[in-house]
Design an enzyme around this catalytic site. Structure first.
Site, short mmCIF file in Angstrom:
data_model
loop_
_atom_site.label_atom_id
_atom_site.label_comp_id
_atom_site.label_asym_id
_atom_site.label_seq_id
_atom_site.Cartn_x
_atom_site.Cartn_y
_atom_site.Cartn_z
N GLY A 39 0.80 -1.23 0.00
CA GLY A 39 0.00 0.00 0.00
C GLY A 39 0.82 1.27 0.00
N HIS A 91 2.37 4.41 -5.09
CA HIS A 91 2.98 5.53 -5.83
C HIS A 91 3.20 5.06 -7.27
CE1 HIS A 91 6.64 3.24 -5.33
NE2 HIS A 91 6.59 3.35 -4.01
N HIS A 143 4.58 1.51 -7.94
CA HIS A 143 3.59 0.42 -7.89
C HIS A 143 2.72 0.44 -9.16
CE1 HIS A 143 4.08 1.28 -3.41
NE2 HIS A 143 4.43 0.02 -3.49
N GLN A 146 7.64 -9.69 8.00
CA GLN A 146 8.85 -9.23 7.33
C GLN A 146 9.44 -7.97 7.96
OE1 GLN A 146 6.71 -8.59 3.48
NE2 GLN A 146 8.01 -6.79 3.31
N LYS A 205 13.74 -2.15 -7.63
CA LYS A 205 14.19 -1.37 -6.46
C LYS A 205 14.61 -2.34 -5.36
CE LYS A 205 12.46 1.42 -2.75
NZ LYS A 205 12.01 0.33 -1.87
N ASP A 206 13.81 -3.41 -5.21
CA ASP A 206 14.11 -4.43 -4.20
C ASP A 206 14.79 -5.60 -4.91
OD1 ASP A 206 12.65 -3.12 -1.90
OD2 ASP A 206 11.09 -3.21 -3.40
N GLN A 208 15.32 -9.00 -3.33
CA GLN A 208 14.01 -9.64 -3.15
C GLN A 208 13.57 -10.38 -4.43
OE1 GLN A 208 10.51 -7.83 -1.00
NE2 GLN A 208 9.90 -7.29 -3.06
N SER A 239 9.59 5.55 -3.06
CA SER A 239 9.36 4.58 -1.99
C SER A 239 8.23 5.06 -1.09
CB SER A 239 10.64 4.42 -1.16
OG SER A 239 10.34 3.79 0.06
N SER A 240 7.43 4.10 -0.59
CA SER A 240 6.31 4.44 0.30
C SER A 240 6.80 5.07 1.60
CB SER A 240 5.53 3.17 0.65
OG SER A 240 5.08 2.55 -0.50
P1 AMP Z 1 6.10 -2.49 -1.43
O1 AMP Z 1 4.71 -1.93 -1.38
O2 AMP Z 1 7.15 -1.51 -1.02
O3 AMP Z 1 6.23 -3.83 -0.76
O4 AMP Z 1 6.40 -2.76 -2.96
C1 AMP Z 1 5.56 -3.56 -3.75
C2 AMP Z 1 6.21 -3.80 -5.08
O5 AMP Z 1 6.45 -2.54 -5.73
C3 AMP Z 1 7.58 -4.48 -4.96
O6 AMP Z 1 7.73 -5.42 -6.03
C4 AMP Z 1 8.54 -3.32 -5.12
O7 AMP Z 1 9.81 -3.69 -5.60
C5 AMP Z 1 7.80 -2.47 -6.12
N1 AMP Z 1 8.27 -1.09 -6.08
C6 AMP Z 1 8.43 -0.30 -4.97
N2 AMP Z 1 8.96 0.89 -5.31
C7 AMP Z 1 9.13 0.86 -6.66
C8 AMP Z 1 9.65 1.79 -7.61
N3 AMP Z 1 10.09 3.01 -7.25
N4 AMP Z 1 9.68 1.43 -8.93
C9 AMP Z 1 9.22 0.21 -9.30
N5 AMP Z 1 8.73 -0.72 -8.45
C10 AMP Z 1 8.69 -0.40 -7.15
#
Ligand code: AMP
Length: 276
Positions: free
Chosen positions: A31, A34, A37, A61, A149-150, A153, A185-186
């Site tokens: 969630g 941005h 996502h 996590q 970004k990750d 992962q 990033s969130s």
């Molecule tokens: P998260 O909500 O942070 O767990 O991220 C969910 C998914 O969105 C994961 O696969 C992240 O790698 C991806 N994600 C997060 N930030 C970005 C970004 N700036 N650009 C592309 N993918 C992203």
């Protein structure tokens, strides 16, 4: 957009979609959505007839309860973003539904471990693989989309898919970045004005340093560390150049990235930058 909170209802609903042979693309998130996502959702839409996004802040996590409790929650805003982009379905489960037997996590993947974030966030990736495995078993999508970004992962999830024989193709998607070149990033919404300035400066410092590395005008990261410290970035988990295929330390930049993890205040930032 359909919204399901119960795994059993979701599974029931997906039967008719699977029966008609439509391909399902899945984007897993926590969630506070941005453009990063949303880029994954768009990528999923370009390859699948039906796209599912999940929002679930996965307790197993996180390395501290405070960090888990303070993770941003903006569900109404997230729903309108997903509706605007034309996402077909949002899965919004409760913790109890995902972990009916309590908060357990398993170690499944052994590759790409004890380095980078695994070294500084012990158990984090076990929480990630545990929850991703649960979601894959519930939804059984054809494709699932993860952000570079990750980076570590994505590697670990590709291994999870092999080990647990999921019939799912993992699609690795590029990072969406702000104007300084840092990944969105969130967690960054929490920055104070001063911290935003530091983040902006960080982006510029890294951009310049990457250029020097690419042009072979510099061959180590000592000066980068000093420059970050001069800008009040003192807590640095790692600054490392690694091969992007096997994640081993390398001096050959032809398939390498600079991997960083550091803190601005108590906000942890991770990112990686191609050196080729
Ligand atoms: P998260 O909500 O942070 O767990 O991220 C969910 C998914 O969105 C994961 O696969 C992240 O790698 C991806 N994600 C997060 N930030 C970005 C970004 N700036 N650009 C592309 N993918 C992203």
């Amino acid at each position: 957009m359909k919204i399901f909170r119960k795994a059993s209802e979701l599974v029931q609903n997906l039967l008719s979609i699977k029966d008609t042979g439509q391909s399902i693309g899945l984007v897993l998130t926590m969630g506070k959505l941005h453009d990063g996502h949303l880029s994954l959702i768009r990528e999923a839409q370009s390859h699948n007839e039906f796209v599912i996004c999940s929002i679930f802040i996965n307790p197993t996590q996180f390395n501290s309860e405070d960090d888990f409790n303070s993770y941003p929650k903006t569900i109404d805003d997230d729903i309108s973003k997903l509706e605007n982009i034309g996402c077909n379905l949002l899965f919004l489960p409760e913790i109890q539904d995902i972990y009916p037997n309590g908060l357990v996590k398993n170690k499944t993947v052994n590759n790409f471990r004890n380095i980078l974030c695994d070294k500084y966030r012990p158990g984090h990736f076990d929480g990630v693989t545990t929850v991703v495995d649960i979601f894959f078993n519930i939804i059984k999508p054809m494709h699932s989309y993860f952000g570079e970004k990750d980076f570590q992962q994505v590697k670990i999830i590709k291994d999870l898919v092999k080990i647990n024989h999921h019939k799912i193709k993992i699609i690795q998607c590029p990072s969406i970045r702000d104007k300084t070149g840092m990944s969105l990033s969130s967690r960054n919404y929490k920055f104070s004005n001063n911290q935003s300035k530091t983040f902006y400066k960080l982006g510029n410092i890294i951009k310049e340093y990457i250029n020097l590395l690419k042009q072979s005008e510099i061959n180590n990261l000592d000066k980068l560390k000093i420059e970050l410290q001069q800008n009040n970035i003192n807590k640095i988990d790692y600054l490392e150049i690694r091969n992007e295929n096997n994640l081993e330390i390398t001096k050959d930049y032809s398939e390498a990235r600079l991997f960083i993890a550091l803190y601005i205040g108590d906000i942890r930032i991770i990112d990686n930058f191609k050196l080729y």
